[in-house]
Design a protein around this motif. Structure first.
Motif, mmCIF file in Angstrom:
data_model
loop_
_atom_site.group_PDB
_atom_site.id
_atom_site.type_symbol
_atom_site.label_atom_id
_atom_site.label_comp_id
_atom_site.label_asym_id
_atom_site.label_seq_id
_atom_site.Cartn_x
_atom_site.Cartn_y
_atom_site.Cartn_z
ATOM 1 N N GLU A 12 35.484 -41.420 68.481
ATOM 2 C CA GLU A 12 35.304 -42.289 69.798
ATOM 3 C C GLU A 12 34.333 -43.276 69.464
ATOM 4 O OE1 GLU A 12 34.992 -39.621 73.227
ATOM 5 O OE2 GLU A 12 36.857 -38.574 72.969
ATOM 6 N N ARG A 13 33.039 -42.836 69.387
ATOM 7 C CA ARG A 13 31.911 -43.627 69.256
ATOM 8 C C ARG A 13 30.808 -42.877 68.435
ATOM 9 N NH1 ARG A 13 32.036 -41.728 74.419
ATOM 10 N NH2 ARG A 13 30.362 -41.057 75.395
ATOM 11 N N ILE A 14 29.990 -43.613 67.946
ATOM 12 C CA ILE A 14 28.529 -43.138 67.480
ATOM 13 C C ILE A 14 27.549 -42.649 68.731
ATOM 14 C CG2 ILE A 14 26.408 -43.521 66.195
ATOM 15 C CD1 ILE A 14 28.168 -45.487 64.436
ATOM 16 N N THR A 15 27.057 -41.287 68.575
ATOM 17 C CA THR A 15 26.395 -40.817 69.663
ATOM 18 C C THR A 15 24.816 -40.514 69.043
ATOM 19 O OG1 THR A 15 27.129 -38.841 69.130
ATOM 20 C CG2 THR A 15 28.106 -39.921 70.667
ATOM 21 N N THR A 62 13.017 -50.540 41.884
ATOM 22 C CA THR A 62 12.097 -49.457 41.369
ATOM 23 C C THR A 62 10.724 -49.879 40.967
ATOM 24 O OG1 THR A 62 14.187 -48.580 40.436
ATOM 25 C CG2 THR A 62 12.119 -47.578 39.628
ATOM 26 N N SER A 63 10.504 -51.017 40.250
ATOM 27 C CA SER A 63 9.505 -51.506 39.683
ATOM 28 C C SER A 63 8.623 -52.030 40.948
ATOM 29 C CB SER A 63 9.671 -52.807 39.054
ATOM 30 O OG SER A 63 10.445 -53.868 39.480
ATOM 31 N N MET A 64 9.287 -52.315 42.144
ATOM 32 C CA MET A 64 8.511 -52.987 43.216
ATOM 33 C C MET A 64 8.006 -51.685 43.993
ATOM 34 S SD MET A 64 8.492 -56.235 42.802
ATOM 35 C CE MET A 64 8.049 -56.685 44.551
ATOM 36 N N GLY A 65 8.343 -50.674 43.779
ATOM 37 C CA GLY A 65 7.800 -49.491 44.483
ATOM 38 C C GLY A 65 8.533 -49.145 45.973
ATOM 39 N N ILE A 66 9.726 -49.902 46.065
ATOM 40 C CA ILE A 66 10.328 -49.924 47.418
ATOM 41 C C ILE A 66 10.874 -48.592 47.849
ATOM 42 C CG2 ILE A 66 12.174 -50.958 48.879
ATOM 43 C CD1 ILE A 66 11.641 -53.596 47.192
ATOM 44 N N GLU A 67 10.532 -47.875 48.740
ATOM 45 C CA GLU A 67 11.185 -46.581 48.784
ATOM 46 C C GLU A 67 12.403 -46.768 50.153
ATOM 47 O OE1 GLU A 67 10.603 -43.684 47.922
ATOM 48 O OE2 GLU A 67 9.040 -44.532 46.501
ATOM 49 N N PRO A 68 13.390 -46.045 50.154
ATOM 50 C CA PRO A 68 14.503 -46.207 50.859
ATOM 51 C C PRO A 68 14.265 -45.817 52.354
ATOM 52 C CG PRO A 68 14.929 -44.442 49.386
ATOM 53 C CD PRO A 68 13.699 -44.805 49.167
ATOM 54 N N VAL A 69 15.048 -46.087 53.138
ATOM 55 C CA VAL A 69 15.088 -45.530 54.588
ATOM 56 C C VAL A 69 16.427 -44.598 54.480
ATOM 57 C CG1 VAL A 69 15.712 -45.848 57.036
ATOM 58 C CG2 VAL A 69 14.093 -47.494 55.740
ATOM 59 N N ALA A 70 16.528 -43.443 54.740
ATOM 60 C CA ALA A 70 17.507 -42.454 54.669
ATOM 61 C C ALA A 70 18.252 -42.491 56.139
ATOM 62 C CB ALA A 70 17.040 -41.154 54.428
ATOM 63 N N VAL A 71 19.526 -42.854 56.191
ATOM 64 C CA VAL A 71 20.183 -43.079 57.367
ATOM 65 C C VAL A 71 21.353 -42.007 57.449
ATOM 66 C CG1 VAL A 71 21.666 -44.423 58.572
ATOM 67 C CG2 VAL A 71 19.786 -45.296 57.132
ATOM 68 N N LYS A 72 21.492 -41.351 58.987
ATOM 69 C CA LYS A 72 22.211 -40.312 58.992
ATOM 70 C C LYS A 72 23.085 -40.781 60.477
ATOM 71 C CE LYS A 72 20.238 -36.364 56.640
ATOM 72 N NZ LYS A 72 20.084 -34.825 56.731
ATOM 73 N N VAL A 73 24.347 -40.628 60.492
ATOM 74 C CA VAL A 73 25.125 -41.178 61.581
ATOM 75 C C VAL A 73 26.040 -40.198 62.074
ATOM 76 C CG1 VAL A 73 26.485 -42.966 62.528
ATOM 77 C CG2 VAL A 73 25.182 -43.473 60.453
ATOM 78 N N TYR A 74 25.914 -39.722 63.368
ATOM 79 C CA TYR A 74 26.590 -38.714 64.011
ATOM 80 C C TYR A 74 27.626 -39.209 65.206
ATOM 81 C CZ TYR A 74 22.992 -35.790 61.667
ATOM 82 O OH TYR A 74 22.446 -35.034 60.864
ATOM 83 N N GLU A 75 28.585 -38.344 65.276
ATOM 84 C CA GLU A 75 29.335 -38.335 66.516
ATOM 85 C C GLU A 75 29.285 -37.036 67.107
ATOM 86 O OE1 GLU A 75 33.539 -39.476 68.465
ATOM 87 O OE2 GLU A 75 33.395 -39.412 66.220
ATOM 88 N N LYS A 76 28.423 -36.997 68.148
ATOM 89 C CA LYS A 76 28.095 -35.486 68.837
ATOM 90 C C LYS A 76 27.398 -35.022 67.672
ATOM 91 C CE LYS A 76 31.799 -35.665 72.177
ATOM 92 N NZ LYS A 76 32.723 -34.969 72.864
ATOM 93 N N ASN A 77 27.982 -33.765 67.273
ATOM 94 C CA ASN A 77 27.293 -32.673 66.087
ATOM 95 C C ASN A 77 27.793 -33.120 64.666
ATOM 96 O OD1 ASN A 77 25.280 -31.581 67.858
ATOM 97 N ND2 ASN A 77 26.867 -30.260 68.471
ATOM 98 N N LYS A 78 28.843 -33.948 64.796
ATOM 99 C CA LYS A 78 29.525 -34.271 63.257
ATOM 100 C C LYS A 78 29.057 -35.542 62.589
ATOM 101 C CE LYS A 78 33.978 -35.686 61.453
ATOM 102 N NZ LYS A 78 35.506 -35.942 61.690
ATOM 103 N N LEU A 79 28.464 -34.976 61.327
ATOM 104 C CA LEU A 79 27.775 -36.249 60.532
ATOM 105 C C LEU A 79 28.964 -37.066 59.783
ATOM 106 C CD1 LEU A 79 25.318 -37.135 58.990
ATOM 107 C CD2 LEU A 79 26.034 -35.640 56.986
ATOM 108 N N LEU A 80 28.947 -38.439 60.243
ATOM 109 C CA LEU A 80 30.036 -39.332 59.961
ATOM 110 C C LEU A 80 29.509 -40.000 58.714
ATOM 111 C CD1 LEU A 80 30.526 -40.995 63.430
ATOM 112 C CD2 LEU A 80 31.801 -39.355 62.462
ATOM 113 N N SER A 81 28.425 -40.125 58.464
ATOM 114 C CA SER A 81 27.909 -40.873 57.143
ATOM 115 C C SER A 81 26.399 -40.610 56.965
ATOM 116 C CB SER A 81 28.381 -42.353 57.128
ATOM 117 O OG SER A 81 27.602 -43.173 58.048
ATOM 118 N N SER A 82 26.075 -40.849 55.380
ATOM 119 C CA SER A 82 24.619 -40.751 55.286
ATOM 120 C C SER A 82 24.537 -41.513 53.905
ATOM 121 C CB SER A 82 24.092 -39.212 54.949
ATOM 122 O OG SER A 82 24.989 -38.565 54.041
#
Length: 266
Positions: free
Chosen positions: A54-57, A116-136
């Motif tokens: 249905e939609r991301i929540t 890597t050489s620039m020291g850029i750290e990632p933003v970890a992303v998690k996407v859910y629909e209710k309690n179901k993990l859709l993607s990370s």
């Protein structure tokens, strides 16, 4: 006897032909199963987009020790369960999360030199629909490409530049744990009944400063420490109504402390 041998050979040849056909069919079937979900840059595991029923929540961003959560609560979204989220920002991020596609792969050499050489750290992303993990996935924000990002499904995965088809928007900046980014661009959002008084202070011409008191729905206008007369009630009420919603363009986090002090007159 010779005729029987000929018949036997024909039967064997037909059996072999049938076996070849069956074998070829099995191979083709297996290839279809393996390739039907493949993407231009590898297997289906290179897809970053979420596919909700249905939609991301709920959306979670984690950068270092900082975490920000956007969650749908009834008719609105909340930032970390407290402040209402800006509607346009939610529409923007949900469009990115459901429509984004791989634009191009990134070589390990380019990733190492640009991230890597620039020291850029990632933003970890998690996407859910209710309690179901859709993607990370992981987002490395960078100015090395116009889309402002390089993404990976996990630390050891291949890196890719990701974009929204049909849009040249820089999407990397949308993956942020800064609460201010998600909050409404509003200075004031008050109903007239919530306003007790409004003071206008003109620093360059103090004689034009004034105060409006609005007690019990009855306005009064004061200037130079005394109550003024002969003013237009409708104009004063309209002035008060301007504070129902006073928006601003965007946050200015790049301002220095000296520039901030200059704006406040300190």
């Amino acid at each position: 006897m010779e005729e029987k041998n000929q018949v036997f050979k024909i039967v064997m040849m037909k059996r072999k032909a049938v076996l070849y056909i069956i074998g070829a069919a099995v191979i083709i079937f297996l290839m279809i199963l393996l390739l039907r979900d493949r993407k231009p840059f590898g297997g289906s595991n290179t897809s970053f987009a979420a596919r909700p029923v249905e939609r991301i929540t709920r959306i979670e961003f984690t950068s270092g020790n900082n975490t920000l959560t956007l969650r749908e609560e009834g008719e609105e979204w909340l930032v970390n369960g407290k402040q209402p989220a800006r509607r346009s920002s939610i529409l923007f991020i949900t469009r990115i999360l459901t429509e984004m596609q791989i634009k191009s792969p990134v070589s390990e050499e380019l990733f190492n030199s640009g991230i890597t050489s620039m020291g850029i750290e990632p933003v970890a992303v998690k996407v859910y629909e209710k309690n179901k993990l859709l993607s990370s996935f992981l987002v490395y924000k960078t100015a090395s490409n116009q889309y402002g990002n390089i993404m990976k499904l996990k630390p050891g995965s291949k890196p890719y530049i990701v974009s929204v088809p049909g849009s040249e928007a820089e999407i990397g900046s949308a993956f942020t744990v800064n609460e201010l980014f998600w909050q409404p661009y509003t200075v004031f959002s008050l109903q007239p009944s919530e306003i007790h008084s409004v003071t206008f202070e003109n620093l360059s011409d103090t004689s034009s400063s004034f105060m409006i008191k609005y007690a019990g729905g009855i306005p009064s206008l004061l200037g130079n420490d005394r109550e003024l007369t002969g003013w237009d009630t409708s104009r004063v009420l309209r002035y008060i109504s301007y504070f129902t919603r006073v928006p601003f363009e965007s946050w200015a986090p790049e301002l220095t402390e000296a520039e901030k002090a200059g704006l406040s007159g300190d």
